[in-house]
Scaffold this motif. Structure first.
Motif, mmCIF file in Angstrom:
data_model
loop_
_atom_site.group_PDB
_atom_site.id
_atom_site.type_symbol
_atom_site.label_atom_id
_atom_site.label_comp_id
_atom_site.label_asym_id
_atom_site.label_seq_id
_atom_site.Cartn_x
_atom_site.Cartn_y
_atom_site.Cartn_z
ATOM 1 N N UNK A 61 0.928 -1.325 0.196
ATOM 2 C CA UNK A 61 0.033 -0.083 -0.117
ATOM 3 C C UNK A 61 0.889 1.310 0.105
ATOM 4 N N UNK A 62 2.253 1.131 0.229
ATOM 5 C CA UNK A 62 3.035 2.457 0.274
ATOM 6 C C UNK A 62 3.762 2.461 -1.088
ATOM 7 N N UNK A 63 3.680 1.714 -1.921
ATOM 8 C CA UNK A 63 4.296 1.788 -3.209
ATOM 9 C C UNK A 63 3.850 3.043 -4.132
ATOM 10 N N UNK A 64 4.889 3.699 -4.605
ATOM 11 C CA UNK A 64 4.437 4.875 -5.201
ATOM 12 C C UNK A 64 4.399 4.593 -6.635
ATOM 13 N N UNK A 65 5.520 3.976 -7.145
ATOM 14 C CA UNK A 65 5.888 3.582 -8.665
ATOM 15 C C UNK A 65 6.711 2.696 -8.790
ATOM 16 N N UNK A 66 6.828 1.744 -9.873
ATOM 17 C CA UNK A 66 8.132 1.205 -10.085
ATOM 18 C C UNK A 66 8.716 1.977 -11.064
ATOM 19 N N UNK A 67 10.096 2.225 -11.013
ATOM 20 C CA UNK A 67 10.750 3.035 -11.860
ATOM 21 C C UNK A 67 12.389 2.549 -11.982
ATOM 22 N N UNK A 68 12.812 3.119 -13.074
ATOM 23 C CA UNK A 68 14.028 2.716 -13.692
ATOM 24 C C UNK A 68 15.167 4.010 -12.904
ATOM 25 N N UNK A 69 16.002 3.454 -12.108
ATOM 26 C CA UNK A 69 16.746 4.290 -11.254
ATOM 27 C C UNK A 69 18.222 4.285 -11.890
ATOM 28 N N UNK A 70 18.744 5.487 -11.947
ATOM 29 C CA UNK A 70 20.202 5.648 -12.114
ATOM 30 C C UNK A 70 20.878 6.371 -11.347
ATOM 31 N N UNK A 71 22.165 5.881 -10.921
ATOM 32 C CA UNK A 71 22.630 6.733 -10.120
ATOM 33 C C UNK A 71 24.159 7.248 -10.453
ATOM 34 N N UNK A 72 24.690 8.263 -10.350
ATOM 35 C CA UNK A 72 25.973 8.913 -11.168
ATOM 36 C C UNK A 72 26.599 9.383 -9.749
ATOM 37 N N UNK A 73 27.961 9.117 -9.581
ATOM 38 C CA UNK A 73 28.601 9.724 -8.395
ATOM 39 C C UNK A 73 29.464 10.824 -8.699
ATOM 40 N N UNK A 74 29.592 11.901 -7.825
ATOM 41 C CA UNK A 74 30.346 12.961 -7.947
ATOM 42 C C UNK A 74 31.887 12.500 -8.369
ATOM 43 N N UNK A 75 32.711 13.307 -8.886
ATOM 44 C CA UNK A 75 32.418 14.533 -9.422
ATOM 45 C C UNK A 75 32.137 14.350 -11.049
ATOM 46 N N UNK A 76 32.212 13.020 -11.579
ATOM 47 C CA UNK A 76 32.030 12.862 -13.022
ATOM 48 C C UNK A 76 30.379 13.085 -13.482
ATOM 49 N N UNK A 110 28.545 17.905 -11.606
ATOM 50 C CA UNK A 110 29.550 17.702 -10.806
ATOM 51 C C UNK A 110 29.500 17.418 -9.240
ATOM 52 N N UNK A 111 28.081 16.901 -8.975
ATOM 53 C CA UNK A 111 27.570 16.190 -7.740
ATOM 54 C C UNK A 111 27.151 15.133 -7.871
ATOM 55 N N UNK A 112 26.596 14.462 -6.805
ATOM 56 C CA UNK A 112 25.967 13.186 -6.946
ATOM 57 C C UNK A 112 24.806 13.435 -7.615
ATOM 58 N N UNK A 113 24.152 12.355 -8.389
ATOM 59 C CA UNK A 113 22.998 12.664 -9.305
ATOM 60 C C UNK A 113 22.309 11.652 -9.229
ATOM 61 N N UNK A 114 20.783 11.749 -9.053
ATOM 62 C CA UNK A 114 19.965 10.343 -8.980
ATOM 63 C C UNK A 114 18.938 10.724 -10.145
ATOM 64 N N UNK A 115 18.725 9.685 -11.041
ATOM 65 C CA UNK A 115 17.745 9.939 -12.073
ATOM 66 C C UNK A 115 16.519 9.018 -11.747
ATOM 67 N N UNK A 116 15.488 9.258 -11.906
ATOM 68 C CA UNK A 116 14.213 8.357 -11.370
ATOM 69 C C UNK A 116 13.307 8.389 -12.781
ATOM 70 N N UNK A 117 13.346 7.586 -13.413
ATOM 71 C CA UNK A 117 12.497 7.602 -14.679
ATOM 72 C C UNK A 117 11.275 6.989 -14.350
ATOM 73 N N UNK A 118 10.307 7.463 -13.865
ATOM 74 C CA UNK A 118 8.825 6.912 -13.369
ATOM 75 C C UNK A 118 7.958 7.036 -14.334
#
Ligand code: GDP
Length: 549
Positions: free
Chosen positions: A77-92, A96-104
């Motif tokens: 009951x607490x599921x918001x969505x299923x998503x494709x998740x991408x994580x990129x770590x700083x600095x590249x 230039x910062x940690x970056x998270x992408x949620x493809x919902x």
């Protein structure tokens, strides 16, 4: 200097605080997917809160995850969505910062729910919705993008024609900024050489005499100046691609201007913009002609002139002609429409010639050739136009705007190509556009291809370059420069330095060198402002302009 300007930038903006920002990166509204981007130190924490008990995906690898309401035990009951998740770590990363992408999934309710959940994943205030353009600001602050790249990004996003796209893509590499930086370094080096002369001139321990040194610096500055001048010319050519080529249409009433426009628009060109005037008149229409943005002006004047009979020269028509003449002089390309069955109009001839003298490319369309008895008249017209309008042969076209309704057949009796010659005419126009927008190379360098990128320089960059050129000109007038490539005279120790009256030569000489060094410093500073490495206010200004879009 670089470090200094960075600090200055941080102090003045929301720049890099330790907040984590997030935003919907795709257009709002119903869509298959929506991408939410998060940037900042709390990325991992946000991930852990949204996807409890699952491993953070390996950087740059996509992973499918269920997103849950944060701070609640995960359950169906607490599921918001299923998503494709991408994580990129700083600095590249792009910021230039940690970056998270949620493809919902792109449903508005899902996007709203995920966006609402993100700030709840950290302590209050630590995670907030991004301000417009804040991701790019952070990219700039962290040296991931330079100002010319940011300007290009703005253009990439607003490009409507093929040529605009090509132009903006060229600018998205860091090569423009690298070139400015190379020039700036050259100037700083030259200034350093001159300043050494000021500091140590007493000692006379130079390998070269002061005059020879000055002349060698002046020689370098001259080469640099020629390069910057070419770059500025190319930037202006690039502006034709970016802002559109202004095309004027000139011709006596009933020559067929409106008919030609109608034949071009719709079949050969697509309208991309319309600018309304004070009344309901259209003052400017932007069309995409073969990938070039073309701005056709004063349609109202043209249409009105077209509505009136051949012998009636009414007030409205007069106004139309007046406007068309004015518009002709302001255009980049002028199309002269001439009725093949009428005499040359002296007013048209005069205006066309004036335009040609101003350097405007004039193209002539001899219209209504369906009414000409035979092909001999073509040659006669060509000769007459060449002589009276000073237009080269290859810019004279024979057309018929009569539409026989069959786009594949030649107009009967016209003796010209298919579509009444309109296609050849349009090709001729496109060739003219191509010539006007091709990058030039400085005389000293044979290969124009590396100068292509200077087409992408923006107006802001061009204005700062002109400022830089003014300082270089001032420098060269202070230090009498030798003609390019000339050997400095050997036996005249002071010949490279400009003199004030011979009252006390030595001191005046020194003063001139101080001024000369100062001109070089100012010139370098103009270049620094282009890349955002300087002290000026351009960083905020450029970012502001880009983000407005
Ligand atoms: P404008 O005043 O220059 O805009 O001229 P228009 O386009 O309104 O054309 C004036 C008249 O010439 C109209 O009646 C058109 O139908 C006619 N016309 C235009 N082009 C041609 C052509 O190529 N051949 C012939 N025979 N008539 C044309």
């Amino acid at each position: 200097m670089v470090g200094h300007s960075r600090r200055w930038y941080h102090n003045r903006t929301v720049g890099n605080d330790d907040t984590t920002i997030y935003a919907l990166s795709t257009a709002p509204g119903k869509a298959a997917i929506a991408v939410i981007r998060v940037s900042g130190p709390a990325c991992k924490q946000i991930y852990q809160a949204l996807c409890p008990h699952t491993a953070l995906p390996e950087p740059r690898y996509a992973a499918l995850r269920k997103l849950y309401t944060p701070n609640e035990p995960p359950s169906p009951s607490t599921v918001l969505d299923s998503a494709l998740v991408l994580y990129f770590s700083a600095p590249n990363t792009v910021t230039g910062e940690d970056l998270l992408e949620l493809h919902v999934h792109g449903g508005p309710a899902i996007v709203r729910a995920v966006l609402a959940a993100i700030p709840k994943c950290g302590r209050p205030g630590a995670i907030r919705y991004a301000e417009p353009g804040e991701f790019t600001r952070r990219a700039f602050s962290n040296n991931r993008m330079d100002l010319p790249q940011i300007e290009s990004l703005g253009e990439t996003l607003s490009a409507t024609t093929e040529q605009q796209r090509k132009l903006s893509v060229r600018g998205t590499s860091s090569s423009l900024a690298a070139r400015y930086e190379e020039w700036r370094m050259l100037l700083l080096q030259a200034r350093g050489e001159l300043e050494a002369l000021i500091d140590f001139s007493e000692d006379q321990h130079f390998d070269e005499s002061p005059a020879v040194l000055c002349m060698s610096v002046a020689g370098q500055v001259q080469v640099l100046k020629a390069q910057i001048e070419t770059h500025v010319t190319n930037a202006m050519r690039g502006e034709l691609l970016r802002n559109g080529i202004s095309v004027g249409l000139l011709g006596a009433p009933n020559a067929g201007k409106s008919s030609l426009l109608n034949r071009i628009i719709g079949r050969e060109a697509a309208i991309v913009s319309q600018e309304a005037g004070t009344t309901r008149d259209i003052v400017e229409v932007g069309v995409d002609l073969g990938g070039w943005l073309v701005k056709l002006g004063d349609m109202a004047g043209l249409r009105r002139a077209g509505l009136i009979g051949p012998d009636a020269v009414g007030a409205i028509e007069q106004e139309g002609i007046k406007r068309a003449k004015q518009r002709s002089l302001e255009s980049d390309v002028l199309i002269v429409v001439q009725d093949a069955t009428a005499e040359l109009d002296p007013e048209v001839t005069e205006t066309a010639r004036k335009c040609a003298d101003l350097g405007i490319s004039v193209v002539v369309a001899v219209n209504k050739v369906d009414r000409l008895p035979n092909n001999d008249s073509f040659a006669a017209w060509k000769k007459k136009i060449q002589e009276s309008l000073h237009v080269p042969r290859e810019r004279i076209f024979f057309i018929s705007c009569l539409d026989d309704g069959n786009p594949t057949t030649a107009t009967p009796g016209a003796g010209i190509g298919a579509l009444g010659g309109i296609h050849d005419f349009v090709n001729g126009l496109l060739e003219t556009f191509q010539e006007m927008t091709t990058a030039l190379a400085p005389d000293s360098e044979g290969d124009p291809s590396i100068w292509q990128e200077s087409l992408g320089a923006t107006e802001r960059q061009r204005l700062l370059l002109s400022e830089c050129l003014d300082h270089l000109t001032a420098f060269l007038s202070l230090v009498h420069s030798p003609p390019m490539g000339a050997e400095p005279p050997q036996n005249s120790p002071q010949s490279g330095i400009s003199h004030a009256p011979e009252v006390n030569g030595e001191e005046d000489e020194a003063v001139d060198i101080v001024l000369a060094a100062e001109s070089l410093r100012s010139a370098a500073e103009s270049l620094a402002r282009i890349t955002g490495r300087g002290e000026g206010g351009d960083v905020e200004e450029v970012l502001g302009v880009v983000f407005e879009k």
